[in-house]
Motif scaffolding. Structure first.
Motif, mmCIF file in Angstrom:
data_model
loop_
_atom_site.group_PDB
_atom_site.id
_atom_site.type_symbol
_atom_site.label_atom_id
_atom_site.label_comp_id
_atom_site.label_asym_id
_atom_site.label_seq_id
_atom_site.Cartn_x
_atom_site.Cartn_y
_atom_site.Cartn_z
ATOM 1 N N LEU A 140 44.880 93.756 -45.482
ATOM 2 C CA LEU A 140 43.871 93.922 -46.527
ATOM 3 C C LEU A 140 43.103 92.629 -46.766
ATOM 4 C CD1 LEU A 140 46.278 95.723 -49.043
ATOM 5 C CD2 LEU A 140 44.542 96.837 -47.619
ATOM 6 N N SER A 141 41.874 92.821 -47.165
ATOM 7 C CA SER A 141 41.041 91.682 -47.535
ATOM 8 C C SER A 141 41.165 91.437 -49.037
ATOM 9 C CB SER A 141 39.579 91.976 -47.167
ATOM 10 O OG SER A 141 38.717 91.197 -47.976
ATOM 11 N N SER A 170 35.301 91.805 -43.037
ATOM 12 C CA SER A 170 34.911 91.777 -41.626
ATOM 13 C C SER A 170 35.877 90.921 -40.809
ATOM 14 C CB SER A 170 33.484 91.252 -41.495
ATOM 15 O OG SER A 170 33.372 90.012 -42.159
ATOM 16 N N SER A 171 36.259 89.742 -41.354
ATOM 17 C CA SER A 171 37.174 88.915 -40.557
ATOM 18 C C SER A 171 38.565 89.522 -40.513
ATOM 19 C CB SER A 171 37.260 87.468 -41.060
ATOM 20 O OG SER A 171 36.663 87.292 -42.267
ATOM 21 N N VAL A 172 38.965 90.164 -41.621
ATOM 22 C CA VAL A 172 40.280 90.805 -41.603
ATOM 23 C C VAL A 172 40.310 91.895 -40.538
ATOM 24 C CG1 VAL A 172 41.843 92.278 -42.925
ATOM 25 C CG2 VAL A 172 40.863 90.250 -43.989
ATOM 26 N N ASN A 173 39.242 92.677 -40.513
ATOM 27 C CA ASN A 173 39.207 93.772 -39.549
ATOM 28 C C ASN A 173 39.160 93.269 -38.108
ATOM 29 O OD1 ASN A 173 39.321 95.593 -41.590
ATOM 30 N ND2 ASN A 173 37.119 95.992 -41.659
ATOM 31 N N SER A 174 38.398 92.201 -37.887
ATOM 32 C CA SER A 174 38.310 91.726 -36.506
ATOM 33 C C SER A 174 39.630 91.088 -36.074
ATOM 34 C CB SER A 174 37.134 90.759 -36.337
ATOM 35 O OG SER A 174 37.312 89.635 -37.140
ATOM 36 N N THR A 175 40.305 90.405 -37.025
ATOM 37 C CA THR A 175 41.617 89.844 -36.706
ATOM 38 C C THR A 175 42.593 90.950 -36.360
ATOM 39 O OG1 THR A 175 41.288 88.004 -38.205
ATOM 40 C CG2 THR A 175 43.557 88.521 -37.635
ATOM 41 N N ARG A 176 42.525 91.989 -37.152
ATOM 42 C CA ARG A 176 43.438 93.108 -36.968
ATOM 43 C C ARG A 176 43.258 93.688 -35.557
ATOM 44 N NH1 ARG A 176 43.725 98.414 -38.755
ATOM 45 N NH2 ARG A 176 45.849 98.927 -39.373
ATOM 46 N N LYS A 177 41.997 93.833 -35.187
ATOM 47 C CA LYS A 177 41.728 94.411 -33.865
ATOM 48 C C LYS A 177 42.124 93.442 -32.757
ATOM 49 C CE LYS A 177 38.105 97.649 -35.087
ATOM 50 N NZ LYS A 177 36.682 97.725 -35.388
ATOM 51 N N SER A 178 41.707 92.182 -32.883
ATOM 52 C CA SER A 178 41.925 91.257 -31.777
ATOM 53 C C SER A 178 43.411 90.985 -31.560
ATOM 54 C CB SER A 178 41.169 89.946 -32.021
ATOM 55 O OG SER A 178 41.691 89.288 -33.145
ATOM 56 N N LEU A 179 44.202 91.051 -32.624
ATOM 57 C CA LEU A 179 45.628 90.788 -32.465
ATOM 58 C C LEU A 179 46.440 92.067 -32.316
ATOM 59 C CD1 LEU A 179 46.064 87.930 -35.086
ATOM 60 C CD2 LEU A 179 45.858 87.713 -32.612
#
Lengths: 100, 289
Positions: free
Chosen positions: A42-43, A26-35
């Motif tokens: 990958l997590s 979840s944090s990897v995906n949100s980082t990916r989106k926000s940046l």
């Protein structure tokens, strides 16, 4: 992320950028989106990959040390950089120099 | 014949690395282990740290030194037999499984020296290697012939235990699955995680050195250049690579361990698959965001 700004350069060189973090998906995906990261991210939550590459917990934080591995198509590691502190990471230009 | 087949199957499940090498056949079946990892050979370990348990199976301790030695042996034997070696994690899982089997079906007697020597001779024949070659391969990773004898002795004990299990009508796979779900198995993750990269790095150093046989699953054309000289450039290049430091566990890899992880948006990312399309820049982020 500076890497994102130069991502096209990596693609032009025929290379793919793959980022990993010892963090939940979840944090990897949100980082990916926000940046706005468009390369693979990958997590590695259970740090199996970080451990296999010898970068897990090097800084005593139960995370991966910042590190870069340039891997040739035959699996050979052409270049590696392992940060000695959380901010010790090579710039995109430095990485690009080591692409085959 | 049926009994022999059953024993082979059971042994293959439990004696993960050795079973394949000994020719008991079949694919390695690990209970609940993840994707396979790098194929490597090995070099001498650093002096063992405090000899503490790396795993506890019910009340039986598996010691750190035992695991490291087993991992190194698996690497050597795999290399001699031209097979893909198990990862250190897989070797640990094998030791755990063997420990469960031996505890439940303790061998009535230790295998004698003759039986061990005969089995080693059979192994060497199947590898097409003589004593000297095997000895050299063992020494390359800091092991002795005695390590091999001990391992083969244990293999014979495990086989005897499996035969006993068989004779009592158990199915080894089901038996092990049940045992693994109920046994109290504690693994010292920190110790394992701190050690696996070292074993892998040492393996790669040996592989890049005088590996007697090429890896079957990796191209034998790996470039043995842990520290390639930087290309001529005007840009300043600082510290091209991290030297294998004594204090930290940072190591210099020559071959990238393969891995698979689920990808955002579905699917699985596999390094070797990606490499078919071109070089990969693997970036470890310390933190997200």
């Amino acid at each position: 992320m500076k890497l994102q700004n130069r991502y096209q350069k990596f693609q032009d060189a025929g290379a793919e950028v793959v980022a990993l973090a010892v963090a939940p998906r979840s944090s990897v995906n949100s980082t990916r989106k926000s940046l706005g990261i468009s390369y693979v991210m990958l997590s590695d939550k259970k740090h199996r990959v970080a451990s296999a590459y010898g970068v897990y917990n090097l800084l005593g934080d139960n995370l991966a040390a910042p590190a870069v591995f340039v891997i040739d198509t035959d699996g050979a590691v052409l270049w590696q950089y392992i940060g000695k502190n959380p901010n010790d990471r090579p710039g995109p230009g430095q990485i690009l120099e080591h692409l085959p | 014949m049926t009994a022999q087949n059953n024993i082979s199957r059971m042994a293959a499940v439990i004696v993960v690395g050795l079973a394949a090498i000994v020719g008991l056949g079949l694919l390695l079946t690990l209970l609940g282990r993840g994707p396979g990892a790098p194929s490597l050979a090995v070099e001498p370990t650093a002096p063992h740290p405090d000899d503490q348990p790396v795993a506890t199976v019910n009340k039986h301790d598996i010691y750190y030194s035992e695991w490291v030695e087993a991992s190194l042996l698996d690497q050597v034997m795999s290399r001699l037999s031209g097979q893909t070696p198990p990862t250190p994690d897989e070797t640990l899982q094998r030791l755990i499984n063997e420990s469960l089997v031996l505890a439940a079906f303790p061998p009535s007697a230790h295998p004698d020296d003759e039986a061990i020597a005969a089995r080693i001779a059979a192994l060497e024949q199947s590898w097409g290697a003589d004593d000297a070659t095997v000895q050299a391969a063992l020494e390359q990773v800091g092991l002795t012939y005695g390590s091999l004898e001990r391992a083969v002795g244990r293999l014979l004990e495990v086989q005897a235990a499996l035969e006993e299990m068989e004779s009592q009508g158990y199915d080894s796979t089901a038996w092990l699955e049940e045992q693994r779900s109920t046994a109290r198995v504690e693994i010292e993750d920190d110790l394992v995680n701190a050690t696996v990269p070292r074993i892998i790095a040492q393996a790669q150093q040996a592989a890049a050195g005088t590996a007697p046989a090429p890896e079957p699953s990796a191209p034998p054309t790996q470039k043995p250049q842990p520290t390639p000289s930087p290309k001529p450039t005007t840009a300043p290049t600082t510290a091209p690579t991290t030297a294998p430091a004594a204090a930290s566990e940072a190591v210099t890899l020559t071959v990238a361990p393969d891995f698979s992880l689920p990808q955002a948006g579905g699917g699985t990312f596999t390094l070797t698959e990606q490499l078919k399309q071109g070089p990969v820049v693997l970036v470890f982020f310390q933190k997200c965001g």
